[in-house]
Design an enzyme around this catalytic site. Structure first.
Site, short mmCIF file in Angstrom:
data_model
loop_
_atom_site.label_atom_id
_atom_site.label_comp_id
_atom_site.label_asym_id
_atom_site.label_seq_id
_atom_site.Cartn_x
_atom_site.Cartn_y
_atom_site.Cartn_z
N GLU A 181 0.82 -1.22 0.00
CA GLU A 181 0.00 0.00 0.00
C GLU A 181 0.84 1.27 0.00
O GLU A 181 0.43 2.29 -0.52
CB GLU A 181 -0.95 0.00 1.21
CG GLU A 181 -1.99 1.09 1.15
CD GLU A 181 -3.19 0.82 2.04
OE1 GLU A 181 -3.79 1.79 2.49
OE2 GLU A 181 -3.52 -0.35 2.30
N TYR A 221 -0.53 -3.54 14.10
CA TYR A 221 -1.44 -2.79 13.22
C TYR A 221 -2.38 -1.88 14.02
O TYR A 221 -3.06 -2.33 14.94
CB TYR A 221 -2.25 -3.78 12.39
CG TYR A 221 -3.10 -3.16 11.31
CD1 TYR A 221 -2.52 -2.62 10.17
CD2 TYR A 221 -4.48 -3.11 11.44
CE1 TYR A 221 -3.31 -2.06 9.18
CE2 TYR A 221 -5.28 -2.56 10.46
CZ TYR A 221 -4.68 -2.03 9.33
OH TYR A 221 -5.47 -1.46 8.35
#
Length: 728
Positions: free
Chosen positions: A8, A309
């Site tokens: 990403e 995360y």
């Protein structure tokens, strides 16, 4: 043949490339023996603007609404088209046999990658890398257990459904409101209910009538006792006469001890952090906005690789993480954590249901430290603060409970009950992780009590009547607004049990990943403003809430959407069924806006003309600044008049505002009226021996770094930014 890995962001791509030994630099990619690693820059592809379907949509006209494209088209975002072309080149290499999606492991991450593949018409086999941290170990394990891309097609369907539904409802309703009332108005299924909650709280405060209450304390035997109502147990009375009568009756007589109760008590550590809880604590302790906390967390996850995360809504870890706990403790046993984490790593790990529960972990587990070695001196001050919160919370759940003995003494005097409480700490337990820095939100008042026995009589040395006033609910701040968005049940008009359950299961308004952006958007569109730490809605927002369809103000709408999107992600609901309902709903709300009879009035219009288009400008309050903004969105010109600084007033020590008009910038204190030109301020600071400190330099660098971390593209924001309001 090789596998193409699509990450990403460039930083994550570099880490993956290093682990996979991809060292050869290409245009927008890194190549190795078995893998080629390329990257997006956030979204490279987004939904087409209305004018891409038909040129007539360039002009905003009510008669053209609602806009319902038969098929939603994708377009390459101009600002990052070069990287899209680089990715596309790699996708169609003849020696690339499969694609490995390595974007963020979540709904939006899936959308970033799949939209690129769809726009490029790439049909090669897909595999999925699904990891919660970007440490070398996590990357290696993730590649050893790649999943079939087909397993994530329902997640992609849910992501597309969310994006298309937001386009249909958001863009159509925004155009309808703007055309109908000739003003820059926007609404959405999350932002509008959020504004409605703030408005409801302000109304509660306005309607609140304070009442005086009274109490009575007495000092006997060196212990302070408080009067207690026998039936209700309350220590307050709204009757002053009653308390005065009790005081006269008790006088300086005797208090007889009627009960001495000792009981052992335990409290357990608070749960591990999810993103919302971390954002709340960071706002309470350090004043960080939700967006700031998310950006700092993202750096600790991506750059430092010391935390897992960030965009998670779980406060638990799975049983598969338990064997790694000792390694994680060893990694963070540095600096101030050497003692607490080090000692825990030497003992057997005691996992329990308070923080380990596979059923309560969905895509990602709670935010915890990784196994990566920590270098605290490489972190900024802000990063250290967030890291400290996470490490101490992680360590605290591994400690036993906090234990204390509570003593309650009851006595009678003048026929009334009086009580005193005390406690003796037996074991600090989990509070050891905070090394004396833990403060309870509502700590009950305890005192040191001496040993007393039932029947003992104590002389009353003095009696004091206490008084106070009931307080209205507090205005929202960012911490409490996040809580309300997470659990908006109180603000629901229908108390339907199913809707309440739905809101609980879907996590309220927005998601952990979007709430920070929603709050920032409401500030940036001048629908809410800050006064100190309090958040209030503006006149523009109050009028907007009068004009938008009633349904869009209810938390139930977004709860219903999220529940249905969740079912799509699980493969239990078809995307087309959901989007058909959304199209019907869009037609309903456009009809409602078209039939509306309200009016919108700019009450912040100034006589200052826009230097670009000549129209009168609006005076608005930004999050930390005052601005003039052109009323024509197509023009978009804005000027900063003043901004709140960290410079303190030499008289009252409040923060001063820096006004940017005139020949020279001037500091003004809004509290006491003190004024000082910037040059005088700098000379005074220099005279006091304060030049540009290391802290000032660090703060400036941090600001630059923070701006660099802002998302490059946001599909919906891009679409709304192109609003072109034509005046008749």
């Amino acid at each position: 043949m090789k596998s193409l890995v699509l990450a990403e962001k460039p930083s994550v791509a570099r880490d993956i490339a290093r682990v996979l030994k991809c060292g050869k630099k290409l245009n927008g990619a890194l190549e190795g023996e078995k893998y080629v690693v390329t990257w997006a820059l956030g979204h490279l592809v987004t939904l087409a603007d209305p004018e891409e379907y038909d040129k007539k949509y360039k002009e905003w006209k009510m008669e053209d609404l609602p806009m319902m494209p038969k098929k939603m088209e994708l377009v390459v975002i101009k600002q990052t088209a070069k990287q899209y072309q680089a990715v596309k080149t790699q996708l169609f290499r003849k020696d690339v046999s499969e694609i490995i999606i390595a974007t963020d492991a979540g709904r939006e991450g899936e959308l970033v990658a799949r939209w690129i593949l769809e726009k490029a018409h790439c049909t090669k086999p897909v595999k999925r890398l699904w990891i919660s941290s970007v440490t070398d170990k996590a990357i290696r394990e993730g590649f050893a257990h790649l999943r079939d891309g087909k397993d994530y097609e329902p997640l992609y369907d849910a992501a597309v459904s969310r994006a298309e539904a937001d386009w249909l409802v958001g863009i159509n309703a925004t155009r309808a409101l703007t055309c109908k009332y000739n003003a820059q108005l926007s609404c959405g299924r999350v932002q509008t209910p959020t504004l409605a909650m703030i408005a409801a709280r302000e109304e509660e405060i306005r309607q609140f009538t304070p009442r005086e209450y009274y109490g009575l304390t007495l000092l006997a035997g060196g212990i302070r006792f408080a009067w207690q109502e026998e039936k209700s147990g309350s220590r307050r009375s709204f009757s002053k006469e009653r308390i005065e009568e009790i005081k006269a009756r008790v006088g300086n007589g005797l208090l007889e001890v009627t009960e001495v109760e000792k009981s052992g008590k335990k409290t357990y550590a608070p749960g591990l952090y999810d993103l919302t809880e971390l954002q709340r604590d960071a706002n309470k302790k350090f004043g960080f906005s939700a967006k700031e906390t998310l950006n700092i967390m993202q750096r600790l996850y991506e750059n430092h690789k010391v935390l897992t995360y960030p965009r998670t809504d779980s406060r638990y870890i799975g049983s598969d993480i338990v064997p790694t706990i000792r390694e994680r403790l060893k990694a963070c046993a540095v600096g101030p954590y050497r003692k607490i984490a080090g000692s825990l790593s030497m003992k057997p790990v005691k996992a329990n249901k308070s923080f380990v529960d596979d059923k309560k972990v969905s895509d990602h587990h709670a935010i915890i430290p990784t196994e990566q070695f920590v270098q605290l001196d490489h972190m900024t001050n802000e990063e250290r603060k967030i890291y400290d919160l996470v490490v101490r919370r992680f360590c605290s759940v591994l400690y036993p409970p906090f234990e204390y003995e509570q003593t309650t003494i009851k006595g009678q005097a003048g026929g009334e009950i009086f009580t005193a409480k005390g406690k003796i700490v037996k074991s600090q337990g989990w509070k050891e992780a905070y090394e004396g820095d833990w403060t309870e939100e509502e700590e009950e008042e305890f005192q040191t009590l001496k040993e007393l026995e039932k029947g003992q009589r104590l002389k009353i040395d003095r009696t004091d009547m206490t008084a106070g006033k009931t307080q209205p609910p507090a205005h929202f701040n960012e911490a409490t607004l996040l809580s309300a968005m997470e659990n908006p049940v109180k603000y629901m008009q229908t108390k339907d049990a199913k809707a309440v359950k739905t809101l609980g299961e879907t996590g309220g308004l927005g998601t952990v990943a979007t709430r920070a952006d929603i709050i920032e958007k409401l500030f940036n569109t001048f629908l809410m403003e800050k006064r100190g730490n309090d958040i209030l809605i503006t006149s523009k927002a109050k009028q907007l809430l009068e004009l938008v369809p009633e349904d869009l103000k209810k938390p139930e709408l977004t709860a219903d959407w999220e529940m249905r999107l969740s079912r799509i992600a699980q493969g239990k609901l078809k995307k087309n069924v959901f989007l058909k309902d959304i199209k019907n709903y869009t037609e309903e709300i456009i009809g409602e806006i078209r039939a509306g009879e309200g009016t919108f009035r700019h009450d912040n219009l100034t006589n200052t003309k826009c230097p670009v288009c000549g129209k009168r400008m609006l005076a608005v309050n930004g999050k930390n600044s005052k601005m003039l903004v052109c009323q024509d969105r197509a023009c978009g010109h804005r000027e900063t008049i003043s901004r709140l600084t960290n410079a303190r007033c030499p008289n009252c020590h409040r923060k001063m505002e820096l006004y940017l008009k005139g020949k020279e910038d001037t500091f003004i204190c809004s509290a006491c009226g003190y004024k000082e030109k910037l040059s005088s301020f700098q000379a005074r600071r220099e005279k006091e021996g304060v030049g540009v400190s290391k802290k000032d330099v660090q703060r400036y660098l941090n600001k630059q770094r923070k701006e660099a971390q802002e998302p490059i593209n946001n599909a919906f924001a891009q679409a709304l930014a192109k609003i072109n309001l034509k005046e008749d």
